[in-house]
Design a protein around this motif. Sequence first.
Motif, mmCIF file in Angstrom:
data_model
loop_
_atom_site.group_PDB
_atom_site.id
_atom_site.type_symbol
_atom_site.label_atom_id
_atom_site.label_comp_id
_atom_site.label_asym_id
_atom_site.label_seq_id
_atom_site.Cartn_x
_atom_site.Cartn_y
_atom_site.Cartn_z
ATOM 1 N N LYS A 1 -54.000 -3.718 72.062
ATOM 2 C CA LYS A 1 -52.951 -2.770 71.671
ATOM 3 C C LYS A 1 -53.288 -2.031 70.384
ATOM 4 O O LYS A 1 -52.411 -1.632 69.635
ATOM 5 C CB LYS A 1 -51.628 -3.517 71.504
ATOM 6 N N GLN A 2 -54.559 -1.845 70.134
ATOM 7 C CA GLN A 2 -54.958 -1.147 68.920
ATOM 8 C C GLN A 2 -54.583 0.335 68.987
ATOM 9 O O GLN A 2 -54.595 0.949 70.054
ATOM 10 C CB GLN A 2 -56.467 -1.287 68.707
ATOM 11 N N GLU A 3 -54.250 0.886 67.834
ATOM 12 C CA GLU A 3 -53.969 2.317 67.729
ATOM 13 C C GLU A 3 -55.281 3.035 67.430
ATOM 14 O O GLU A 3 -55.900 2.803 66.401
ATOM 15 C CB GLU A 3 -52.953 2.581 66.620
ATOM 16 N N TYR A 4 -55.688 3.886 68.336
ATOM 17 C CA TYR A 4 -56.972 4.557 68.188
ATOM 18 C C TYR A 4 -56.809 5.950 67.594
ATOM 19 O O TYR A 4 -55.858 6.673 67.920
ATOM 20 C CB TYR A 4 -57.678 4.669 69.543
ATOM 21 N N ASP A 5 -57.718 6.313 66.729
ATOM 22 C CA ASP A 5 -57.773 7.668 66.174
ATOM 23 C C ASP A 5 -58.440 8.551 67.224
ATOM 24 O O ASP A 5 -59.629 8.424 67.492
ATOM 25 C CB ASP A 5 -58.589 7.662 64.882
ATOM 26 N N THR A 6 -57.668 9.427 67.833
ATOM 27 C CA THR A 6 -58.177 10.194 68.971
ATOM 28 C C THR A 6 -58.705 11.573 68.599
ATOM 29 O O THR A 6 -59.086 12.345 69.462
ATOM 30 C CB THR A 6 -57.065 10.370 70.025
ATOM 31 N N ARG A 7 -58.765 11.887 67.289
ATOM 32 C CA ARG A 7 -59.315 13.189 66.895
ATOM 33 C C ARG A 7 -60.790 13.265 67.252
ATOM 34 O O ARG A 7 -61.523 12.295 67.120
ATOM 35 C CB ARG A 7 -59.152 13.407 65.396
ATOM 36 N N TYR A 8 -61.224 14.413 67.676
ATOM 37 C CA TYR A 8 -62.635 14.733 67.912
ATOM 38 C C TYR A 8 -63.246 14.002 69.120
ATOM 39 O O TYR A 8 -64.417 14.146 69.383
ATOM 40 C CB TYR A 8 -63.511 14.404 66.686
ATOM 41 N N ILE A 9 -62.461 13.211 69.831
ATOM 42 C CA ILE A 9 -63.056 12.419 70.905
ATOM 43 C C ILE A 9 -63.270 13.296 72.132
ATOM 44 O O ILE A 9 -62.385 14.019 72.574
ATOM 45 C CB ILE A 9 -62.169 11.213 71.264
ATOM 46 N N HIS A 10 -64.459 13.192 72.704
ATOM 47 C CA HIS A 10 -64.773 13.895 73.940
ATOM 48 C C HIS A 10 -63.989 13.243 75.077
ATOM 49 O O HIS A 10 -64.059 12.041 75.280
ATOM 50 C CB HIS A 10 -66.279 13.784 74.197
ATOM 51 N N ARG A 11 -63.232 14.037 75.818
ATOM 52 C CA ARG A 11 -62.291 13.477 76.778
ATOM 53 C C ARG A 11 -62.778 13.546 78.227
ATOM 54 O O ARG A 11 -62.030 13.232 79.139
ATOM 55 C CB ARG A 11 -60.945 14.185 76.655
ATOM 56 N N ASP A 12 -64.018 13.977 78.452
ATOM 57 C CA ASP A 12 -64.511 13.999 79.822
ATOM 58 C C ASP A 12 -64.566 12.581 80.373
ATOM 59 O O ASP A 12 -64.752 11.607 79.653
ATOM 60 C CB ASP A 12 -65.915 14.617 79.881
ATOM 61 N N ALA A 13 -64.436 12.465 81.675
ATOM 62 C CA ALA A 13 -64.508 11.143 82.300
ATOM 63 C C ALA A 13 -65.901 10.558 82.135
ATOM 64 O O ALA A 13 -66.892 11.296 82.108
ATOM 65 C CB ALA A 13 -64.160 11.273 83.773
ATOM 66 N N PRO A 14 -65.963 9.231 82.045
ATOM 67 C CA PRO A 14 -67.283 8.599 81.929
ATOM 68 C C PRO A 14 -68.148 8.943 83.143
ATOM 69 O O PRO A 14 -67.652 9.101 84.266
ATOM 70 C CB PRO A 14 -66.963 7.107 81.896
ATOM 71 N N PHE A 15 -69.428 9.064 82.912
ATOM 72 C CA PHE A 15 -70.344 9.379 84.007
ATOM 73 C C PHE A 15 -71.179 8.150 84.341
ATOM 74 O O PHE A 15 -71.456 7.314 83.488
ATOM 75 C CB PHE A 15 -71.254 10.547 83.634
ATOM 76 N N GLU A 16 -71.570 8.042 85.621
ATOM 77 C CA GLU A 16 -72.406 6.907 86.018
ATOM 78 C C GLU A 16 -73.829 7.162 85.576
ATOM 79 O O GLU A 16 -74.356 8.264 85.705
ATOM 80 C CB GLU A 16 -72.362 6.687 87.533
ATOM 81 N N LEU A 17 -74.455 6.130 85.064
ATOM 82 C CA LEU A 17 -75.778 6.271 84.483
ATOM 83 C C LEU A 17 -76.710 5.212 85.042
ATOM 84 O O LEU A 17 -76.420 4.017 84.976
ATOM 85 C CB LEU A 17 -75.685 6.129 82.965
ATOM 86 N N ASN A 18 -77.808 5.655 85.616
ATOM 87 C CA ASN A 18 -78.828 4.746 86.116
ATOM 88 C C ASN A 18 -80.108 5.020 85.356
ATOM 89 O O ASN A 18 -80.764 6.031 85.569
ATOM 90 C CB ASN A 18 -79.053 4.960 87.618
ATOM 91 N N ILE A 19 -80.447 4.113 84.466
ATOM 92 C CA ILE A 19 -81.650 4.274 83.661
ATOM 93 C C ILE A 19 -82.756 3.347 84.156
ATOM 94 O O ILE A 19 -83.891 3.433 83.745
ATOM 95 C CB ILE A 19 -81.340 3.997 82.176
ATOM 96 N N ALA A 20 -82.398 2.448 85.046
ATOM 97 C CA ALA A 20 -83.382 1.478 85.529
ATOM 98 C C ALA A 20 -84.529 2.195 86.236
ATOM 99 O O ALA A 20 -84.375 3.280 86.807
ATOM 100 C CB ALA A 20 -82.714 0.505 86.490
ATOM 101 N N LYS A 21 -85.680 1.568 86.199
ATOM 102 C CA LYS A 21 -86.853 2.153 86.837
ATOM 103 C C LYS A 21 -86.696 2.144 88.354
ATOM 104 O O LYS A 21 -86.068 1.271 88.931
ATOM 105 C CB LYS A 21 -88.106 1.385 86.438
#
Length: 854
Positions: free
Chosen positions: A676-696
Amino acid sequence: MKLLECIVPGLLLVFILVSCQQSTEKELHVVFSDTSGAMPLVNKEFVSSILVDKGDAEVVSIVANAVAGDINHITGKKPSVIHNENEAGATVIIAGTIGRSKYIDAFISEGKVDVSAVKNKWECFSISTVIKPFDGVDKALVIVGSDRRGAAYGLFELSRMSGVSPWVYWADVKPQKRDELYVTDGTFISNEPSVKYRGIFINDEDWGLNVWAGKNIDTDVKDIGPKTYALVYELLLRLRGNFIWPAMHDSTKAFFYYKDNPVVADKYAIVMGSTHCDQMLRSNTFEWQKNFVNEYAEEPKPYRYDINKKQVFRYWDDRVAETKDYESLYTIGMRGVRDGGIQGPKTEEDKIALLDTIIKDQRGIFKSHFGGEDQVAQLFCPYKEVLGLYDGGLQIPDDVTLVWTDDNYGYIRRLSNPDEQKRKGSSGIYYHLSYLGSPHDYLWLSTISPSLISYEMTKAYQFGADRLWVVNVGDIKPAELETEFFMDLAWEAEKWNPQNVSEYLTYWANKTFGTQLASDIAKIKKEYYKLAQTGKPEHLVTATYDKQTRTERLAASEKMLEMVNDIKPKIPEHLLSAFFQLVEYPVKGMALMNKKICYAAMSFEVLKSNPQKAKLFSKYSKDAFNEIHAMTDFYNHNIENGKWDGIITDSPRNLKVYGMPDVAVREVVEDQSLYKQEYDTRYIHRDAPFELNIAKSKISLLADQYVDKQDSEGNEIITVKGLGLDGHSISRYPFNTPSYSNENYKSAPSVTYSISAEKGNYDVSIKCLPSRSIHKGRKLLLALVINDSKPQFFDVNHDRKDGKWKKHVLQGFAEAKFHLNIQKEGNAEIKIYLLDTGLAISRIDIDKHNEKKE
């Protein structure tokens, strides 16, 4: 004992590496036992005093006293700092500035010291021994500065030679105790620094430096004040820096609010400046928004030059009048009060016209106070939206230094084109090791690797950026290693180039922790930077990792934790505090953040199939969260008896990534308020997280695993270790060679790879460093030829306005994608031509084409 056996083992490599800075005369060393002909600085019976002229610059006496303290740290005996040669004993250290020290000038006129190698040069020094400098004195160690900072650097060079780290105060790197100190006959002559102005920007200091300074140093004002800045200035001199952009956030009163701040800066010979958004040495967040009414007894109107010229002009003119007797570097132009665009005009054309008027008026202020528009050093920083205005036609006077910037994530946006390289004011760089802003902050740990810094700043230097290098260091801690490397490179830009930069970590570990531990510590830091390249700890909520990548990140994290725990018992007791600050905290912090995030996600994935494992993963996540907090508490309250109370936080701006992530089995988290922490939301990029595959992939080739390489005239393909994905990248070198066009791509340097695969269609990804093209008219272009097919061309440059840029800097790579058709089983040849410099290729991934994806 032989000479080299007397040199502190951890510094032997230092002496070898600095040999390129010394003359061909006999080399001067500090040794730790009596050697034939060596001059005693400290022995069992005697301590040499340090003689400086009272009429010399004040910084010489300040640094002389600091060096006396260093010698006391080493030997337990403190030299006296004296101002009269009659107080000297049989041997003495003499330090001073040409033209300001009566002792140095007398030696020059009497032919006792040769200063021809340093005289009339910028910030140079020589160190040599002199027989019979005065009646009754047998020998002197004479340190000569070409100017006041040269003398200071020369004195601190003696500390370096004696085994004192620049971080003796700021990271508690305590020197090895010695009974005796001697200096051998010889000479040390420095070169001029590669970059004229070399400094730091203290920024986003709200959660660390400001808190620490108010609690422990400037306790009278409870702020970052002159006592704190004195410590910062000493650090800068130890790092051979000379310039500062002071702290300017809401938490901190303006630098000039405390009248002793600039006075102390001048005493330490530090050049003052102000940031890209604070022109004319002003600090707008405080001085315009909060304190204007106190300074001028009237309310400020809008910070707009089009409708409020009178107030703004006076505001600037007063600061120049106040600082005209100090050594300063003035930022010109205008932006918003905070880090935003200029207010008023709506069109680009009108903004350019207004800026043109502003710069003319600012130059008029300089003329009135200095006698000429070009009689004081000035810079213009085309940062963020200002770059668009500059490219749109804004004219900057030729003597003004253009300060190019990175994209806030370590990749330089652009450099001087051939015409700009001819400018009298040359160019410089504003670079980031810490950043608050979109697409996501990284304020906690410092993860920009020396390899990336070398790659980008060497590129900048080869394109003429040699007037100013300033680096955003956040709170200074925990960016010690990266800051030191940046300053080392600014001092001698060609020493740690992309071809040998991978050796720096061993060099740094060697001089900080000693020869026996250097290799293992360097390996730990290499793993740390490699993992951060594909996801800084602060950015782990911006990407959804696939299972294989997550597994690999967890394995890398466990490996780093194990490596730190294995080496810690071997650290000498006097270096345990330094080890915690420089290695243990950042490395474990990185590893634990990965464990916290990854295990939380995994707990949901196994909840239905294996509830017990889901509970275990939930506990692992919570344990990592708790351990980060415990380490941070130890940092603030236990190191050196609480010396660093308040300097570090593991949740700057209290962003979501620092909190306890949701887990499948929440009862393992006893304190439900963690969610329940109060987050400082200024400047935060709001795009949805993207899936990332860095594995070989099943077929993955590191870029340096080519079977053939073809260089071209003046162009070599090099491997840069520690750069990009997997810690290996290839690139063209040097950087300042021409690009090749599509038509003559065959003339460009190339590499050839051979793969063995069955017949079919494949998806290929060439993963590259997310760097930027060097300037307008250049790209990051590669040409791809498969077997004997027609070439395919890919430009992996993506501007900040391009939506792909955000993903690239967060995931740590850009990529060129294409299809590969293998018509018969066997070998296939892939040839890549590098048409542009600045293009760095890390890996080639090849997967069987999945028709369903289409």
